[in-house]
Design a protein around this motif. Structure first.
Motif, PDB file in Angstrom:
ATOM      1  N   THR A  84       0.838  -1.201   0.000  1.00 18.08           N
ATOM      2  CA  THR A  84       0.000   0.000   0.000  1.00 18.08           C
ATOM      3  C   THR A  84       0.872   1.249   0.000  1.00 18.08           C
ATOM      4  OG1 THR A  84      -0.156  -0.064   2.408  1.00 18.08           O
ATOM      5  CG2 THR A  84      -1.956  -1.049   1.187  1.00 18.08           C
ATOM      6  N   THR A  85       0.296   2.319  -0.543  1.00 13.70           N
ATOM      7  CA  THR A  85       0.964   3.615  -0.540  1.00 13.70           C
ATOM      8  C   THR A  85       0.348   4.471   0.566  1.00 13.70           C
ATOM      9  OG1 THR A  85      -0.591   4.566  -2.120  1.00 13.70           O
ATOM     10  CG2 THR A  85       1.364   3.487  -3.030  1.00 13.70           C
ATOM     11  N   ARG A  86       0.807   5.688   0.705  1.00 12.73           N
ATOM     12  CA  ARG A  86       0.293   6.573   1.757  1.00 12.73           C
ATOM     13  C   ARG A  86      -1.182   6.908   1.602  1.00 12.73           C
ATOM     14  NH1 ARG A  86       4.855  10.763   1.153  1.00 12.73           N
ATOM     15  NH2 ARG A  86       6.575   9.363   1.501  1.00 12.73           N
ATOM     16  N   ASN A  87      -1.670   6.930   0.378  1.00 11.00           N
ATOM     17  CA  ASN A  87      -3.059   7.320   0.148  1.00 11.00           C
ATOM     18  C   ASN A  87      -4.006   6.119   0.017  1.00 11.00           C
ATOM     19  OD1 ASN A  87      -2.100   6.458  -2.260  1.00 11.00           O
ATOM     20  ND2 ASN A  87      -2.692   8.250  -3.442  1.00 11.00           N
ATOM     21  N   ASN A  88      -3.697   5.027   0.701  1.00 14.27           N
ATOM     22  CA  ASN A  88      -4.527   3.819   0.721  1.00 14.27           C
ATOM     23  C   ASN A  88      -4.729   3.208  -0.664  1.00 14.27           C
ATOM     24  OD1 ASN A  88      -4.984   3.302   3.412  1.00 14.27           O
ATOM     25  ND2 ASN A  88      -6.677   4.750   3.524  1.00 14.27           N
ATOM     26  N   ILE A 109      -6.180  -5.101  -8.633  1.00 11.49           N
ATOM     27  CA  ILE A 109      -5.605  -3.998  -7.852  1.00 11.49           C
ATOM     28  C   ILE A 109      -6.003  -2.664  -8.468  1.00 11.49           C
ATOM     29  CG2 ILE A 109      -3.437  -2.875  -7.198  1.00 11.49           C
ATOM     30  CD1 ILE A 109      -2.266  -5.718  -6.859  1.00 11.49           C
ATOM     31  N   GLN A 110      -6.028  -2.598  -9.775  1.00 12.25           N
ATOM     32  CA  GLN A 110      -6.459  -1.358 -10.436  1.00 12.25           C
ATOM     33  C   GLN A 110      -7.909  -1.027 -10.080  1.00 12.25           C
ATOM     34  OE1 GLN A 110      -5.741  -1.327 -14.631  1.00 12.25           O
ATOM     35  NE2 GLN A 110      -6.566   0.721 -14.891  1.00 12.25           N
ATOM     36  N   LEU A 111      -8.777  -2.032 -10.066  1.00 16.92           N
ATOM     37  CA  LEU A 111     -10.169  -1.815  -9.658  1.00 16.92           C
ATOM     38  C   LEU A 111     -10.252  -1.360  -8.204  1.00 16.92           C
ATOM     39  CD1 LEU A 111     -11.960  -4.918 -11.232  1.00 16.92           C
ATOM     40  CD2 LEU A 111     -12.319  -2.517 -11.857  1.00 16.92           C
ATOM     41  N   LEU A 112      -9.460  -1.999  -7.343  1.00 16.98           N
ATOM     42  CA  LEU A 112      -9.469  -1.641  -5.927  1.00 16.98           C
ATOM     43  C   LEU A 112      -9.035  -0.196  -5.723  1.00 16.98           C
ATOM     44  CD1 LEU A 112      -9.939  -2.865  -3.073  1.00 16.98           C
ATOM     45  CD2 LEU A 112      -7.480  -3.213  -2.985  1.00 16.98           C
ATOM     46  N   ASN A 113      -8.042   0.235  -6.475  1.00 18.72           N
ATOM     47  CA  ASN A 113      -7.555   1.612  -6.341  1.00 18.72           C
ATOM     48  C   ASN A 113      -8.601   2.643  -6.747  1.00 18.72           C
ATOM     49  OD1 ASN A 113      -5.104   0.838  -5.304  1.00 18.72           O
ATOM     50  ND2 ASN A 113      -4.048   0.906  -7.263  1.00 18.72           N
ATOM     51  N   LEU A 116     -13.702   4.008  -3.327  1.00 20.46           N
ATOM     52  CA  LEU A 116     -13.623   5.006  -2.269  1.00 20.46           C
ATOM     53  C   LEU A 116     -12.856   4.424  -1.089  1.00 20.46           C
ATOM     54  CD1 LEU A 116     -17.359   6.133  -2.370  1.00 20.46           C
ATOM     55  CD2 LEU A 116     -15.411   7.286  -3.438  1.00 20.46           C
ATOM     56  N   THR A 117     -12.142   5.257  -0.380  1.00 16.52           N
ATOM     57  CA  THR A 117     -11.313   4.794   0.744  1.00 16.52           C
ATOM     58  C   THR A 117     -12.142   4.069   1.796  1.00 16.52           C
ATOM     59  OG1 THR A 117      -9.762   6.594   0.389  1.00 16.52           O
ATOM     60  CG2 THR A 117      -9.703   5.534   2.536  1.00 16.52           C
ATOM     61  N   GLU A 118     -13.343   4.565   2.091  1.00 17.85           N
ATOM     62  CA  GLU A 118     -14.147   3.912   3.137  1.00 17.85           C
ATOM     63  C   GLU A 118     -14.551   2.488   2.760  1.00 17.85           C
ATOM     64  OE1 GLU A 118     -16.954   6.984   1.159  1.00 17.85           O
ATOM     65  OE2 GLU A 118     -14.943   7.016   1.971  1.00 17.85           O
ATOM     66  N   ILE A 119     -14.626   2.205   1.483  1.00 14.37           N
ATOM     67  CA  ILE A 119     -14.908   0.824   1.056  1.00 14.37           C
ATOM     68  C   ILE A 119     -13.647  -0.015   1.211  1.00 14.37           C
ATOM     69  CG2 ILE A 119     -15.604  -0.666  -0.855  1.00 14.37           C
ATOM     70  CD1 ILE A 119     -17.154   1.756  -1.993  1.00 14.37           C
ATOM     71  N   LYS A 120     -12.515   0.519   0.767  1.00 13.98           N
ATOM     72  CA  LYS A 120     -11.251  -0.233   0.798  1.00 13.98           C
ATOM     73  C   LYS A 120     -10.844  -0.630   2.206  1.00 13.98           C
ATOM     74  CE  LYS A 120      -9.043   2.783  -1.946  1.00 13.98           C
ATOM     75  NZ  LYS A 120      -7.955   3.420  -2.665  1.00 13.98           N
ATOM     76  N   ILE A 121     -11.134   0.200   3.188  1.00 14.32           N
ATOM     77  CA  ILE A 121     -10.660  -0.083   4.543  1.00 14.32           C
ATOM     78  C   ILE A 121     -11.661  -0.882   5.375  1.00 14.32           C
ATOM     79  CG2 ILE A 121      -9.119   1.911   4.580  1.00 14.32           C
ATOM     80  CD1 ILE A 121     -11.216   3.351   6.329  1.00 14.32           C
ATOM     81  N   TYR A 133     -21.648  -3.074  -3.264  1.00 15.98           N
ATOM     82  CA  TYR A 133     -23.019  -3.053  -3.788  1.00 15.98           C
ATOM     83  C   TYR A 133     -23.460  -1.604  -4.025  1.00 15.98           C
ATOM     84  CZ  TYR A 133     -28.020  -3.693  -4.237  1.00 15.98           C
ATOM     85  OH  TYR A 133     -29.299  -3.670  -4.692  1.00 15.98           O
ATOM     86  N   LYS A 134     -23.187  -0.740  -3.075  1.00 14.99           N
ATOM     87  CA  LYS A 134     -23.561   0.667  -3.219  1.00 14.99           C
ATOM     88  C   LYS A 134     -22.744   1.342  -4.332  1.00 14.99           C
ATOM     89  CE  LYS A 134     -24.889   1.049   1.587  1.00 14.99           C
ATOM     90  NZ  LYS A 134     -24.445   1.434   2.923  1.00 14.99           N
ATOM     91  N   PHE A 135     -21.474   1.000  -4.436  1.00 16.69           N
ATOM     92  CA  PHE A 135     -20.600   1.587  -5.442  1.00 16.69           C
ATOM     93  C   PHE A 135     -21.039   1.217  -6.854  1.00 16.69           C
ATOM     94  CE2 PHE A 135     -16.680   1.674  -8.034  1.00 16.69           C
ATOM     95  CZ  PHE A 135     -16.244   2.966  -7.776  1.00 16.69           C
ATOM     96  N   TYR A 136     -21.472  -0.039  -7.033  1.00 14.55           N
ATOM     97  CA  TYR A 136     -21.863  -0.513  -8.357  1.00 14.55           C
ATOM     98  C   TYR A 136     -23.360  -0.406  -8.619  1.00 14.55           C
ATOM     99  CZ  TYR A 136     -17.247  -2.277  -9.464  1.00 14.55           C
ATOM    100  OH  TYR A 136     -15.909  -2.365  -9.765  1.00 14.55           O
ATOM    101  N   ALA A 137     -24.134   0.122  -7.674  1.00 13.73           N
ATOM    102  CA  ALA A 137     -25.580   0.240  -7.862  1.00 13.73           C
ATOM    103  C   ALA A 137     -25.886   1.223  -8.989  1.00 13.73           C
ATOM    104  CB  ALA A 137     -26.254   0.687  -6.578  1.00 13.73           C
ATOM    105  N   PHE A 138     -26.971   0.965  -9.644  1.00 10.80           N
ATOM    106  CA  PHE A 138     -27.391   1.846 -10.756  1.00 10.80           C
ATOM    107  C   PHE A 138     -27.780   3.214 -10.259  1.00 10.80           C
ATOM    108  CE2 PHE A 138     -28.150  -2.263 -12.839  1.00 10.80           C
ATOM    109  CZ  PHE A 138     -27.442  -2.036 -13.993  1.00 10.80           C
TER     110      PHE A 138
END
Length: 138
Positions: A84-88, A109-113, A116-121, A133-138
């Motif tokens: 990981t880098t400094r910006n998650n 990894i590209q998709l993960l980057n 949003l940070t709150e999803i990643k953590i 689910y919320k990120f990919y919702a229509f």
């Protein structure tokens, strides 16, 4: 169809000709369920109406979920190269071959980057899945 969903984390979109065939089946099923075969009807709008994810969205969610499990040591896969880098964000591994570039880790990894940070953590799989689910919702 479940077998295709299961293997989607490994069988990524670099084989466009195979993915395209499955997408045609989904689009045909959408028209069947909606009973709308008119050539001017939008299958994309029908998918939204039905709240069905596209094959690409489901594949992305499956890959991201697997990567989250690997990173959080819930799957026994070597994760030492996930840096990981400094910006998650995660460093995308260098690829010397097209085969490696289209393997699981670089695209996932590209998709993960892009998330949003709150999803990643998210610490748990259900919390991560809910964020996806919320990120990919229509």
């Amino acid at each position: 169809m479940y077998l295709v969903e299961y293997w989607s984390t490994i069988w990524l979109s670099w084989q466009k000709h195979l993915t395209h065939r499955i997408e045609i089946v989904q689009r045909s099923a959408t028209r069947y369920v909606q009973n709308d075969y008119h050539y001017t009807s939008s299958v994309t709008n029908m998918l939204r109406e039905l709240k069905w994810s596209t094959l690409e969205q489901r594949r992305n969610q499956a890959s991201l979920s697997m990567l989250h499990k690997i990173h959080n040591k819930q799957v026994n896969v070597d994760h030492s190269h996930l840096t990981t880098t400094r910006n998650n964000k995660f460093l995308i591994p260098n690829s010397k071959t097209e085969h490696h570039m289209n393997s699981f880790f670089p695209p996932a990894i590209q998709l993960l980057n892009e998330l949003l940070t709150e999803i990643k953590i998210a610490l748990t799989v259900p919390a991560f899945a809910s964020g996806l689910y919320k990120f990919y919702a229509f």
